[in-house]
Design a protein around this motif. Structure first.
Motif, PDB file in Angstrom:
ATOM      1  N   SER A  44     -39.165 -34.765  -5.702  1.00 18.80           N
ATOM      2  CA  SER A  44     -40.508 -35.126  -5.229  1.00 18.80           C
ATOM      3  C   SER A  44     -41.360 -35.797  -6.309  1.00 18.80           C
ATOM      4  CB  SER A  44     -41.215 -33.866  -4.732  1.00 18.80           C
ATOM      5  OG  SER A  44     -41.178 -32.895  -5.758  1.00 18.80           O
ATOM      6  N   THR A  45     -40.880 -35.829  -7.550  1.00 21.28           N
ATOM      7  CA  THR A  45     -41.684 -36.440  -8.616  1.00 21.28           C
ATOM      8  C   THR A  45     -41.635 -37.964  -8.502  1.00 21.28           C
ATOM      9  OG1 THR A  45     -41.174 -34.607 -10.086  1.00 21.28           O
ATOM     10  CG2 THR A  45     -42.002 -36.594 -11.136  1.00 21.28           C
ATOM     11  N   MET A  46     -42.809 -38.572  -8.351  1.00 29.67           N
ATOM     12  CA  MET A  46     -42.836 -40.039  -8.234  1.00 29.67           C
ATOM     13  C   MET A  46     -42.715 -40.670  -9.606  1.00 29.67           C
ATOM     14  SD  MET A  46     -45.643 -41.116  -5.504  1.00 29.67           S
ATOM     15  CE  MET A  46     -45.517 -40.632  -3.805  1.00 29.67           C
ATOM     16  N   VAL A  47     -41.806 -41.632  -9.731  1.00 28.11           N
ATOM     17  CA  VAL A  47     -41.618 -42.330 -11.005  1.00 28.11           C
ATOM     18  C   VAL A  47     -41.774 -43.827 -10.743  1.00 28.11           C
ATOM     19  CG1 VAL A  47     -39.977 -42.858 -12.847  1.00 28.11           C
ATOM     20  CG2 VAL A  47     -40.007 -40.569 -11.839  1.00 28.11           C
ATOM     21  N   LEU A  48     -42.679 -44.473 -11.468  1.00 25.43           N
ATOM     22  CA  LEU A  48     -42.843 -45.925 -11.363  1.00 25.43           C
ATOM     23  C   LEU A  48     -42.574 -46.541 -12.721  1.00 25.43           C
ATOM     24  CD1 LEU A  48     -43.844 -48.656 -10.199  1.00 25.43           C
ATOM     25  CD2 LEU A  48     -46.173 -47.904 -10.673  1.00 25.43           C
TER      26      LEU A  48
END
Ligand code: SAM
Length: 244
Positions: A44-48
């Motif tokens: 669930s961790t958003m990484v951009l």
């Protein structure tokens, strides 16, 4: 660095775009950093990644996430498929150069495909077409060509990123439903909250009228909203028209 890794494509590209890819070993050591790894491996961790290149970091993170899910659901292919799609859906990249974007999309998809195929084979099953299509769709949408510094695409249009928000996940959830929402990079920068399901509609260009010009007929553009769907079916990109 392993012998066949190509870190530089040309001197010109290094000079013009600072394009030097990070060796796998270094990527692995960086992603392994205590404190970072624990959070980054969560689906669930958003990484951009703002200058994603060919995706070295995102691929490493994706493979760690898939391994974690395979360890968590060793006998449950459906759960693995649903959570694996969620794991890839929260990985984003922005990249200036078209060939890198294409390579990055392919690299991420191939990493997903290889892991999924091997996991399914251990359970004497084959990969499912809808899962693969959904992984392909998500990846192609999440890796965007544009200039992160200007926050626009190369033609000046807005960079648009999609959030794939799971509707409700409980301990025994097997089939995950998501709602897709489109944000511009500007929205994200300014922490603007967007209504779930929003399909980004560009503001139409306005033309300065002369004093004696006729007012042009302006037809309202149709407005659409994404529908909640099972994550394994996001490739259908289902939406409905709403009253504007
Ligand atoms: C040093 S490379 C790193 C690539 C990748 N992150 C890696 O570690 O392998 C920098 C990348 O950023 C891209 N880039 C340069 N300027 C950019 C910008 N303004 N917006 C987005 N990407 C950019 C380049 O094309 C290049 O692929």
């Amino acid at each position: 660095m392993s012998g066949n890794e190509r870190l530089i494509k040309s001197k010109k590209r290094v000079q013009q775009h600072g394009e030097v890819f990070t060796p796998k070993e270094i990527v692995d050591a960086m992603v392994s950093l205590p404190g970072l790894n624990e959070s980054i491996v969560q689906y669930s961790t958003m990484v951009l990644e703002p200058s994603v290149g060919e995706g070295a970091f995102l691929i490493n993170i994706l493979e760690r996430r898939l391994q974690l899910l395979a360890d968590k659901f060793p006998e449950d292919l459906v759960k693995f498929e649903n959570f694996a799609l969620l794991a890839i859906s929260s990985l984003y990249g922005i990249e200036l150069l078209e060939d890198n974007v294409k390579k990055c999309v392919i690299n991420l998809y191939v990493a997903f495909f290889d892991f999924y195929k091997n996991f399914a084979a251990k359970l004497n099953k084959a990969p499912k077409a809808n899962v693969l299509e959904s992984a392909k769709t998500i990846t192609a949408i999440n890796i965007v060509q544009g200039d992160f510094l200007k926050r626009t695409k190369n033609d000046g249009r807005q960079i648009v990123l999609s959030e794939w928000n799971p509707l409700q996940i409980k301990r025994n959830t097997k089939h995950i439903k998501v709602i897709r929402t489109e944000y511009t990079l500007e929205d994200i920068y300014h922490n603007i909250k967007i209504e779930p399901g929003t399909v980004y509609t560009p503001v139409p260009e306005t033309k300065q009228l002369g004093l004696f010009d006729d007012q042009p007929d302006v037809l309202p553009l149709p407005v659409y909203r994404y529908l909640p769907v099972n994550i394994v079916d996001v490739y259908k990109q289902e939406m409905e028209e709403i009253d504007s």
